[in-house]
Design a protein around this motif. Structure first.
Motif, PDB file in Angstrom:
ATOM      1  N   TYR A 255       0.795  -1.225   0.000  1.00  0.00           N
ATOM      2  CA  TYR A 255       0.000   0.000   0.000  1.00  0.00           C
ATOM      3  C   TYR A 255       0.828   1.275   0.000  1.00  0.00           C
ATOM      4  CZ  TYR A 255      -3.127   3.701   1.501  1.00  0.00           C
ATOM      5  OH  TYR A 255      -3.820   4.878   1.585  1.00  0.00           O
ATOM      6  N   ASP A 256       1.893   1.325   0.756  1.00  0.00           N
ATOM      7  CA  ASP A 256       2.592   2.594   0.938  1.00  0.00           C
ATOM      8  C   ASP A 256       3.133   3.179  -0.359  1.00  0.00           C
ATOM      9  OD1 ASP A 256       3.819   4.747   2.432  1.00  0.00           O
ATOM     10  OD2 ASP A 256       5.711   3.792   1.952  1.00  0.00           O
ATOM     11  N   HIS A 257       3.874   2.367  -1.126  1.00  0.00           N
ATOM     12  CA  HIS A 257       4.518   2.964  -2.294  1.00  0.00           C
ATOM     13  C   HIS A 257       3.897   2.493  -3.604  1.00  0.00           C
ATOM     14  CE1 HIS A 257       6.475  -0.855  -3.071  1.00  0.00           C
ATOM     15  NE2 HIS A 257       6.926  -0.862  -1.848  1.00  0.00           N
ATOM     16  N   ALA A 258       2.705   1.902  -3.544  1.00  0.00           N
ATOM     17  CA  ALA A 258       2.057   1.454  -4.775  1.00  0.00           C
ATOM     18  C   ALA A 258       1.762   2.654  -5.670  1.00  0.00           C
ATOM     19  CB  ALA A 258       0.770   0.704  -4.453  1.00  0.00           C
ATOM     20  N   GLY A 259       1.168   3.688  -5.078  1.00  0.00           N
ATOM     21  CA  GLY A 259       0.967   4.917  -5.816  1.00  0.00           C
ATOM     22  C   GLY A 259      -0.104   4.884  -6.881  1.00  0.00           C
ATOM     23  N   ARG A 260      -0.870   3.825  -6.972  1.00  0.00           N
ATOM     24  CA  ARG A 260      -1.904   3.760  -8.006  1.00  0.00           C
ATOM     25  C   ARG A 260      -3.042   4.715  -7.699  1.00  0.00           C
ATOM     26  NH1 ARG A 260      -2.807  -2.564  -9.928  1.00  0.00           N
ATOM     27  NH2 ARG A 260      -0.729  -2.796 -10.852  1.00  0.00           N
ATOM     28  N   TYR A 278      -0.957  -5.059   2.929  1.00  0.00           N
ATOM     29  CA  TYR A 278      -0.275  -4.511   4.097  1.00  0.00           C
ATOM     30  C   TYR A 278       1.238  -4.510   3.882  1.00  0.00           C
ATOM     31  CZ  TYR A 278      -4.501  -4.593   7.001  1.00  0.00           C
ATOM     32  OH  TYR A 278      -5.747  -4.357   7.544  1.00  0.00           O
ATOM     33  N   THR A 279       1.894  -3.444   4.327  1.00  0.00           N
ATOM     34  CA  THR A 279       3.309  -3.263   4.031  1.00  0.00           C
ATOM     35  C   THR A 279       4.233  -4.260   4.712  1.00  0.00           C
ATOM     36  OG1 THR A 279       3.407  -1.595   5.782  1.00  0.00           O
ATOM     37  CG2 THR A 279       3.094  -0.808   3.545  1.00  0.00           C
ATOM     38  N   GLN A 280       3.954  -4.665   5.951  1.00  0.00           N
ATOM     39  CA  GLN A 280       4.866  -5.567   6.640  1.00  0.00           C
ATOM     40  C   GLN A 280       4.626  -7.029   6.313  1.00  0.00           C
ATOM     41  OE1 GLN A 280       3.163  -3.195   8.388  1.00  0.00           O
ATOM     42  NE2 GLN A 280       4.720  -1.811   9.215  1.00  0.00           N
ATOM     43  N   SER A 281       3.392  -7.412   6.047  1.00  0.00           N
ATOM     44  CA  SER A 281       3.079  -8.824   5.842  1.00  0.00           C
ATOM     45  C   SER A 281       2.738  -9.179   4.405  1.00  0.00           C
ATOM     46  CB  SER A 281       1.886  -9.224   6.728  1.00  0.00           C
ATOM     47  OG  SER A 281       0.705  -8.550   6.314  1.00  0.00           O
ATOM     48  N   GLY A 282       2.316  -8.205   3.621  1.00  0.00           N
ATOM     49  CA  GLY A 282       1.889  -8.503   2.265  1.00  0.00           C
ATOM     50  C   GLY A 282       0.484  -9.072   2.194  1.00  0.00           C
ATOM     51  N   GLU A 283      -0.221  -9.139   3.329  1.00  0.00           N
ATOM     52  CA  GLU A 283      -1.575  -9.690   3.321  1.00  0.00           C
ATOM     53  C   GLU A 283      -2.504  -8.815   2.494  1.00  0.00           C
ATOM     54  OE1 GLU A 283      -5.578 -10.209   5.965  1.00  0.00           O
ATOM     55  OE2 GLU A 283      -3.760  -9.516   6.961  1.00  0.00           O
ATOM     56  N   PHE A 321      -6.357   3.212   5.953  1.00  0.00           N
ATOM     57  CA  PHE A 321      -5.051   2.573   5.825  1.00  0.00           C
ATOM     58  C   PHE A 321      -3.875   3.534   5.974  1.00  0.00           C
ATOM     59  CE2 PHE A 321      -8.018  -0.051   3.346  1.00  0.00           C
ATOM     60  CZ  PHE A 321      -7.841  -1.273   3.970  1.00  0.00           C
ATOM     61  N   GLY A 322      -4.161   4.826   6.068  1.00  0.00           N
ATOM     62  CA  GLY A 322      -3.094   5.808   6.175  1.00  0.00           C
ATOM     63  C   GLY A 322      -2.791   6.427   4.827  1.00  0.00           C
ATOM     64  N   HIS A 323      -2.184   7.606   4.839  1.00  0.00           N
ATOM     65  CA  HIS A 323      -1.838   8.285   3.600  1.00  0.00           C
ATOM     66  C   HIS A 323      -0.565   7.674   3.032  1.00  0.00           C
ATOM     67  CE1 HIS A 323      -4.816  11.559   3.770  1.00  0.00           C
ATOM     68  NE2 HIS A 323      -4.698  11.424   5.074  1.00  0.00           N
ATOM     69  N   ARG A 324      -0.570   7.417   1.742  1.00  0.00           N
ATOM     70  CA  ARG A 324       0.626   6.871   1.114  1.00  0.00           C
ATOM     71  C   ARG A 324       1.799   7.812   1.326  1.00  0.00           C
ATOM     72  NH1 ARG A 324      -2.845   4.629  -3.597  1.00  0.00           N
ATOM     73  NH2 ARG A 324      -2.654   2.398  -3.291  1.00  0.00           N
ATOM     74  N   GLY A 325       2.964   7.218   1.561  1.00  0.00           N
ATOM     75  CA  GLY A 325       4.148   8.023   1.832  1.00  0.00           C
ATOM     76  C   GLY A 325       4.378   8.232   3.310  1.00  0.00           C
ATOM     77  N   SER A 326       3.376   7.893   4.137  1.00  0.00           N
ATOM     78  CA  SER A 326       3.538   8.051   5.588  1.00  0.00           C
ATOM     79  C   SER A 326       3.418   6.718   6.309  1.00  0.00           C
ATOM     80  CB  SER A 326       2.461   8.996   6.130  1.00  0.00           C
ATOM     81  OG  SER A 326       1.174   8.428   5.962  1.00  0.00           O
ATOM     82  N   VAL A 327       3.227   5.614   5.544  1.00  0.00           N
ATOM     83  CA  VAL A 327       3.032   4.315   6.176  1.00  0.00           C
ATOM     84  C   VAL A 327       4.351   3.731   6.628  1.00  0.00           C
ATOM     85  CG1 VAL A 327       2.053   2.022   5.890  1.00  0.00           C
ATOM     86  CG2 VAL A 327       1.013   3.967   4.721  1.00  0.00           C
ATOM     87  N   LYS A 355       4.544  -9.760  20.007  1.00  0.00           N
ATOM     88  CA  LYS A 355       3.834  -8.483  20.090  1.00  0.00           C
ATOM     89  C   LYS A 355       3.954  -7.636  18.828  1.00  0.00           C
ATOM     90  CE  LYS A 355       2.171  -8.963  24.218  1.00  0.00           C
ATOM     91  NZ  LYS A 355       0.695  -9.055  24.422  1.00  0.00           N
ATOM     92  N   VAL A 356       5.102  -7.689  18.186  1.00  0.00           N
ATOM     93  CA  VAL A 356       5.325  -6.838  17.022  1.00  0.00           C
ATOM     94  C   VAL A 356       5.091  -7.602  15.715  1.00  0.00           C
ATOM     95  CG1 VAL A 356       6.966  -5.368  15.796  1.00  0.00           C
ATOM     96  CG2 VAL A 356       6.932  -5.391  18.302  1.00  0.00           C
ATOM     97  N   VAL A 357       5.860  -8.673  15.500  1.00  0.00           N
ATOM     98  CA  VAL A 357       5.770  -9.389  14.232  1.00  0.00           C
ATOM     99  C   VAL A 357       4.383  -9.992  14.024  1.00  0.00           C
ATOM    100  CG1 VAL A 357       6.690 -11.272  12.834  1.00  0.00           C
ATOM    101  CG2 VAL A 357       8.240  -9.867  14.205  1.00  0.00           C
ATOM    102  N   THR A 358       3.936 -10.783  15.003  1.00  0.00           N
ATOM    103  CA  THR A 358       2.672 -11.496  14.814  1.00  0.00           C
ATOM    104  C   THR A 358       1.459 -10.608  15.059  1.00  0.00           C
ATOM    105  OG1 THR A 358       3.730 -13.548  15.521  1.00  0.00           O
ATOM    106  CG2 THR A 358       1.335 -13.520  15.457  1.00  0.00           C
ATOM    107  N   GLU A 359       1.332 -10.069  16.265  1.00  0.00           N
ATOM    108  CA  GLU A 359       0.097  -9.380  16.639  1.00  0.00           C
ATOM    109  C   GLU A 359      -0.073  -8.045  15.927  1.00  0.00           C
ATOM    110  OE1 GLU A 359      -0.068  -9.213  20.891  1.00  0.00           O
ATOM    111  OE2 GLU A 359      -0.211 -11.403  21.111  1.00  0.00           O
ATOM    112  N   LYS A 360       1.023  -7.347  15.645  1.00  0.00           N
ATOM    113  CA  LYS A 360       0.904  -6.035  14.994  1.00  0.00           C
ATOM    114  C   LYS A 360       1.026  -6.142  13.484  1.00  0.00           C
ATOM    115  CE  LYS A 360       2.622  -1.291  15.068  1.00  0.00           C
ATOM    116  NZ  LYS A 360       3.559  -0.321  15.702  1.00  0.00           N
ATOM    117  N   TRP A 361       2.121  -6.762  12.995  1.00  0.00           N
ATOM    118  CA  TRP A 361       2.370  -6.782  11.556  1.00  0.00           C
ATOM    119  C   TRP A 361       1.454  -7.736  10.808  1.00  0.00           C
ATOM    120  CZ3 TRP A 361       8.467  -7.073  11.343  1.00  0.00           C
ATOM    121  CH2 TRP A 361       8.991  -5.876  11.847  1.00  0.00           C
TER     122      TRP A 361
END
Length: 374
Positions: A255-260, A278-283, A321-327, A355-361
């Motif tokens: 999402y962040d740098h897709a820019g479409r 999603y940027t961290q997981s690709g889901e 999802f947040g503004h692109r460029g700020s994710v 806490k970070v990898v699984t639950e957040k990302w």
């Protein structure tokens, strides 16, 4: 020539969710997909409870005759290191097979469908979009994945200017011998991060089905990393030594740098066609579902299908999802503070991996489910 209020290109989770959300709105829609359903879909295949809640899926009903693997633990590591296993104390996700999941969602909508019908021509005429010279509508919604033909009509469309995450994976039903030899457990997916943090691999068992894959932002090294990972998993007994068939590839945008661009006059894209993974997981399943619901709300309320009226959808995506460029930064993204050499230490931490990898990302537990009537 059949005329509709909108035509949705792509009958996967995004397209079928949009169609169902618009039922009862007075909008006459048509769902088109190049494939007949059920169809194979390359995807690791897990969904969070929030997705099931948003889609109002009865787990008991869905589990009848379909794969529904409860996930309670995750086994996470960096390639070349020992993995850390965390027990989350309850079900935090579900393993599904996309061929079943997508067909189930499509079967719930009464919207008219044209399956096994590739989009060969799209023509703009008198304020309408003509598809294959057989049907037309003033609004065309792209839900056909990364290479969706509708996405090609908005902005720069798919191309070399985009940073694409490429993945290869295989899913198959194990024989009794393979199941006995496979040490991966159904309730414990395994995630293995590449040392350069530009991607990760997974081993995911769903009953007697096994899904193995790897995704990276640099496609030219994908096969090399995948082969190395698979050999390591075989050697350590995590997966059977004899894998059938070939690994299948697919691509998506983060999402962040897709820019479409998301909208134009009479045009709107959702799900992977919009580059919402999603940027961290690709889901991509949860963003696809939520983008469809946000689009449905805008389509119901819009006075017309001009880019100006449809821009409310783009605003809703940014808010959700947040503004692109700020994710975040780039690639399968992790913050700067986890970059090597700190990453190796963090990936051995139970607290960080849980806490970070699984639950957040990966699970996005801090983000409440989107109400279906949003």
């Amino acid at each position: 020539m059949e005329t509709y209020d909108l035509i949705i290109v792509g009958a996967g989770p995004a397209g079928s969710t949009l169609a169902r959300a618009l039922e009862g709105s007075g909008k006459r829609a048509l769902l088109i997909d190049k494939q007949a359903f059920p169809r194979d879909k390359t995807c690791a295949g897990w969904v969070t409870p929030s997705v099931m809640e948003t889609l109002d899926i009865d787990l008991a009903e869905y589990g009848k005759g379909r794969t529904l693997q409860p996930i309670r633990r995750f086994r996470i590591g960096m390639m070349g290191q020992r993995a850390v296993e965390n027990d989350h104390g309850g079900v935090v996700s579900y393993g599904i097979r996309r061929c079943e999941f997508d067909d189930y969602l499509l079967g719930r909508t009464v919207t008219r469908k044209q399956l096994g019908s590739p989009v060969k021509t799209i023509i703009r005429k008198d304020g309408n979009w003509l598809i294959n010279n057989t049907c037309s509508a003033p609004l065309l919604v792209g839900a056909g994945g990364h290479f969706c033909p509708v996405a090609k009509l908005i902005g720069d469309g798919p191309g070399s200017h985009e940073t694409v995450v490429a993945a290869k994976e295989i899913e198959f039903k194990m024989t009794q011998e393979q199941a006995k030899a496979c040490e991966a457990r159904g309730d414990t997916p395994e995630l293995w991060f590449c040392k350069d943090l530009k991607g990760y691999a997974w081993v995911f068992r769903k009953g007697n089905y096994l899904n193995i894959g790897l995704g990276r932002e640099d496609n030219h090294k994908l096969t090399e990393h995948l082969q190395s990972f698979v050999e390591t998993m075989k050697t350590t007994g995590r997966i059977p030594a004899d894998l059938p068939g070939r690994f299948k590839g697919h691509a998506y945008l983060l999402y962040d740098h897709a820019g479409r661009a998301l909208v134009d006059d009479g045009l709107l894209v959702i799900g992977d066609a919009a580059g919402l993974a999603y940027t961290q997981s690709g889901e991509g399943i949860r963003p696809a579902i939520e983008s469809a619901l946000l689009a449905a709300d805008v389509i119901r309320r819009a006075p017309d299908f001009s880019a100006t009226s449809l821009q409310a959808y783009g605003d809703a995506i940014a808010e959700r999802f947040g503004h692109r460029g700020s994710v975040s930064e780039e690639g399968l993204q992790v913050p700067d503070w986890i970059k090597m050499p700190l990453a190796g230490t963090l990936m051995r931490s139970h607290w960080f991996t849980r806490k970070v990898v699984t639950e957040k990302w990966f699970l996005h537990q801090e983000v409440p489910a989107l109400a279906a009537n949003s």
